[in-house]
Design a protein around this motif. Structure first.
Motif, PDB file in Angstrom:
ATOM      1  N   VAL A  51       0.831  -1.202   0.000  1.00 29.85           N
ATOM      2  CA  VAL A  51       0.000   0.000   0.000  1.00 29.85           C
ATOM      3  C   VAL A  51       0.864   1.249   0.000  1.00 29.85           C
ATOM      4  O   VAL A  51       0.518   2.260  -0.622  1.00 29.85           O
ATOM      5  N   ALA A  52       2.014   1.184   0.671  1.00 24.90           N
ATOM      6  CA  ALA A  52       2.909   2.345   0.698  1.00 24.90           C
ATOM      7  C   ALA A  52       3.302   2.760  -0.721  1.00 24.90           C
ATOM      8  O   ALA A  52       3.424   3.950  -1.017  1.00 24.90           O
ATOM      9  N   GLN A  53       3.486   1.778  -1.605  1.00 21.77           N
ATOM     10  CA  GLN A  53       3.889   2.085  -2.973  1.00 21.77           C
ATOM     11  C   GLN A  53       2.815   2.847  -3.741  1.00 21.77           C
ATOM     12  O   GLN A  53       3.108   3.526  -4.722  1.00 21.77           O
ATOM     13  N   ARG A  54       1.574   2.731  -3.297  1.00 20.94           N
ATOM     14  CA  ARG A  54       0.473   3.438  -3.958  1.00 20.94           C
ATOM     15  C   ARG A  54       0.156   4.775  -3.288  1.00 20.94           C
ATOM     16  O   ARG A  54      -0.692   5.534  -3.767  1.00 20.94           O
ATOM     17  N   ALA A  55       0.832   5.055  -2.189  1.00 22.67           N
ATOM     18  CA  ALA A  55       0.459   6.212  -1.366  1.00 22.67           C
ATOM     19  C   ALA A  55       0.724   7.548  -2.050  1.00 22.67           C
ATOM     20  O   ALA A  55      -0.085   8.476  -1.926  1.00 22.67           O
ATOM     21  N   GLU A  56       1.845   7.651  -2.762  1.00 20.60           N
ATOM     22  CA  GLU A  56       2.185   8.945  -3.364  1.00 20.60           C
ATOM     23  C   GLU A  56       1.103   9.415  -4.328  1.00 20.60           C
ATOM     24  O   GLU A  56       0.660  10.568  -4.273  1.00 20.60           O
ATOM     25  N   LEU A 113       7.198  -0.160   6.389  1.00 21.75           N
ATOM     26  CA  LEU A 113       7.844  -1.455   6.508  1.00 21.75           C
ATOM     27  C   LEU A 113       8.067  -1.957   5.086  1.00 21.75           C
ATOM     28  O   LEU A 113       7.208  -1.759   4.218  1.00 21.75           O
ATOM     29  N   LEU A 114       9.205  -2.596   4.844  1.00 23.68           N
ATOM     30  CA  LEU A 114       9.595  -2.976   3.485  1.00 23.68           C
ATOM     31  C   LEU A 114       9.974  -4.449   3.394  1.00 23.68           C
ATOM     32  O   LEU A 114      10.458  -5.038   4.358  1.00 23.68           O
ATOM     33  N   SER A 115       9.782  -5.011   2.197  1.00 26.32           N
ATOM     34  CA  SER A 115      10.231  -6.377   1.959  1.00 26.32           C
ATOM     35  C   SER A 115      11.634  -6.407   1.373  1.00 26.32           C
ATOM     36  O   SER A 115      12.187  -7.480   1.138  1.00 26.32           O
ATOM     37  N   SER A 116      12.219  -5.247   1.134  1.00 26.01           N
ATOM     38  CA  SER A 116      13.598  -5.149   0.675  1.00 26.01           C
ATOM     39  C   SER A 116      14.066  -3.707   0.797  1.00 26.01           C
ATOM     40  O   SER A 116      13.284  -2.782   0.565  1.00 26.01           O
ATOM     41  N   LYS A 117      15.328  -3.524   1.099  1.00 28.98           N
ATOM     42  CA  LYS A 117      15.885  -2.170   1.161  1.00 28.98           C
ATOM     43  C   LYS A 117      15.840  -1.497  -0.205  1.00 28.98           C
ATOM     44  O   LYS A 117      15.859  -0.265  -0.310  1.00 28.98           O
ATOM     45  N   ASP A 118      15.775  -2.303  -1.271  1.00 27.42           N
ATOM     46  CA  ASP A 118      15.715  -1.748  -2.618  1.00 27.42           C
ATOM     47  C   ASP A 118      14.404  -1.028  -2.897  1.00 27.42           C
ATOM     48  O   ASP A 118      14.291  -0.303  -3.891  1.00 27.42           O
ATOM     49  N   ASN A 119      13.409  -1.245  -2.042  1.00 26.95           N
ATOM     50  CA  ASN A 119      12.111  -0.600  -2.236  1.00 26.95           C
ATOM     51  C   ASN A 119      12.017   0.758  -1.548  1.00 26.95           C
ATOM     52  O   ASN A 119      10.973   1.411  -1.603  1.00 26.95           O
ATOM     53  N   LEU A 120      13.090   1.172  -0.903  1.00 26.55           N
ATOM     54  CA  LEU A 120      13.099   2.494  -0.274  1.00 26.55           C
ATOM     55  C   LEU A 120      13.575   3.515  -1.291  1.00 26.55           C
ATOM     56  O   LEU A 120      14.690   3.435  -1.810  1.00 26.55           O
ATOM     57  N   ASN A 121      12.726   4.501  -1.606  1.00 24.32           N
ATOM     58  CA  ASN A 121      13.136   5.528  -2.555  1.00 24.32           C
ATOM     59  C   ASN A 121      13.261   6.884  -1.857  1.00 24.32           C
ATOM     60  O   ASN A 121      13.009   7.004  -0.655  1.00 24.32           O
ATOM     61  N   GLU A 122      13.606   7.896  -2.613  1.00 25.10           N
ATOM     62  CA  GLU A 122      13.878   9.219  -2.038  1.00 25.10           C
ATOM     63  C   GLU A 122      12.631   9.896  -1.472  1.00 25.10           C
ATOM     64  O   GLU A 122      12.725  10.894  -0.768  1.00 25.10           O
ATOM     65  N   SER A 123      11.452   9.350  -1.773  1.00 26.97           N
ATOM     66  CA  SER A 123      10.218   9.937  -1.251  1.00 26.97           C
ATOM     67  C   SER A 123      10.017   9.623   0.229  1.00 26.97           C
ATOM     68  O   SER A 123       9.201  10.257   0.896  1.00 26.97           O
ATOM     69  N   TYR A 124      10.746   8.648   0.734  1.00 24.75           N
ATOM     70  CA  TYR A 124      10.540   8.185   2.100  1.00 24.75           C
ATOM     71  C   TYR A 124      11.672   8.655   3.006  1.00 24.75           C
ATOM     72  O   TYR A 124      12.845   8.627   2.616  1.00 24.75           O
ATOM     73  N   ILE A 125      11.311   9.060   4.202  1.00 21.95           N
ATOM     74  CA  ILE A 125      12.328   9.515   5.148  1.00 21.95           C
ATOM     75  C   ILE A 125      12.947   8.356   5.922  1.00 21.95           C
ATOM     76  O   ILE A 125      14.023   8.498   6.513  1.00 21.95           O
TER      77      ILE A 125
END
Length: 331
Positions: free
Chosen positions: A247-252, A270-282
């Motif tokens: 759901v976080a991926q759809r939030a923006e 919460l993430l299933s991989s560190k690769d899913n953290l982008n610059e939009s997230y603190i």
């Protein structure tokens, strides 16, 4: 004095009981020299494997089962978890059998040597069927009401503590009043309830208003937007913590549609991989599901080789991460 046990043999040699069990069984990655030492020491101290363990080895199917309930199966966390289980199982000569909700009628579960349950609940027919079977069971996370007598072990994340740590990371980036967006909780031991507890405890410490929005695991755009509107309606919420990546991926996009575009609200998940953290997230919390699966499968293998007297308990590590390379925090 009673007959020597596999634990006595391991202590005598100064190696782990798992290595001893693998050496006696002729499986696993045990050096020939170590295997010879184990066999010689077994004769020396008079160790003889008990009949039940011998029969278990002789009737091994060479397969383990993994059950992921239908209600969570499509979440992105579970694929890397399953791959971790599969790879760890393969290292030791086991095949992985993925079981479905229709597997509840498999009498005896004689087609597998053990089973892993992840995020299941006691009312599930598959869980009840496995409890009635003789095979070792390891759970990833706790199952409320699961009988200790049928548990070979538990591997879990400290979700309550973990939630506090990611909220602290958010606060260090200027998030003064976060709201929690989470899926519907399971039983009282579920990871969602633990996250909610961690959020509530953090809000009490910070003396701020608790804002929790619960939505379905896979909400429609309209449902997600309605939850975001409700979370932000008080005017004091400046950030959002999402309990699951899907759901976080759809939030923006959803926030933009309701007039809270990029930069107006701080985001974390919460993430299933560190690769899913982008610059939009603190901040993000990498649950490391692949490693989680590996660790759970390793514990099951130990239980198959040497059944524990009481359920083993292990903690799996999660990492608080930040997109700009800030220091990671271990939980």
């Amino acid at each position: 004095m009673g007959k020597p046990t596999i634990i006595d043999l391991a202590k005598h040699l100064g190696i782990s009981k798992t290595t001893v069990a693998d050496a006696l069984k002729g499986s696993g990655r045990v050096a020939d020299e170590t295997r010879a030492r184990v066999m010689e020491a077994a004769k020396e101290i008079g160790y003889v494997s008990n009949r039940a363990a011998r029969q278990l080895r002789e009737s091994s199917t060479g397969a383990i089962a993994l059950y992921v309930p239908q209600r969570v199966r499509n979440m992105s966390f579970y694929m890397p978890f399953a791959l971790g289980v599969a790879d760890e199982a393969a290292k030791h000569g086991y095949d992985l059998t993925l079981v479905s909700d229709r597997s509840a009628d498999r009498s005896g579960w004689t087609h597998v040597d053990g089973a892993i349950l992840v995020d299941a609940m006691m009312g599930d027919p598959v869980v009840q069927s496995l409890i009635r079977s003789p095979v070792p069971i390891v759970t990833a996370g706790r199952i409320a009401g699961f009988p200790d007598a049928r548990s070979s072990g538990i591997v879990e994340i400290e979700h309550t503590k973990m939630c506090g740590e990611i909220l602290d990371a958010m606060a260090s980036r200027g998030a003064e009043h976060p709201a929690l967006i989470c899926p519907e909780p399971g039983d009282e031991s579920s990871w969602v309830r633990q996250i909610v507890l961690g959020y509530k405890e953090w809000c009490v410490r910070k003396n701020i208003r608790q804002v929790i929005e619960v939505v379905s695991s896979f909400p429609t755009n309209a449902q997600l937007e309605a939850s975001l509107v409700d979370a932000l309606s008080g005017g004091d919420v400046d950030s959002l913590l999402f309990g699951w990546q899907d759901v976080a991926q759809r939030a923006e996009a959803a926030l933009t549609r309701i007039g809270h575009g990029l930069g107006k609200v701080k985001l974390a998940s919460l993430l299933s991989s560190k690769d899913n953290l982008n610059e939009s997230y603190i901040a993000g919390l990498d649950l490391q599901p692949y490693e989680f699966g590996q660790r759970t499968a390793a514990l099951l293998r130990e239980a198959i080789s040497s059944p524990p007297a009481t359920p083993a308990h292990q903690l799996h590590e999660a990492l608080v991460i930040q997109p700009d390379g800030g220091a990671n925090t271990r939980t």
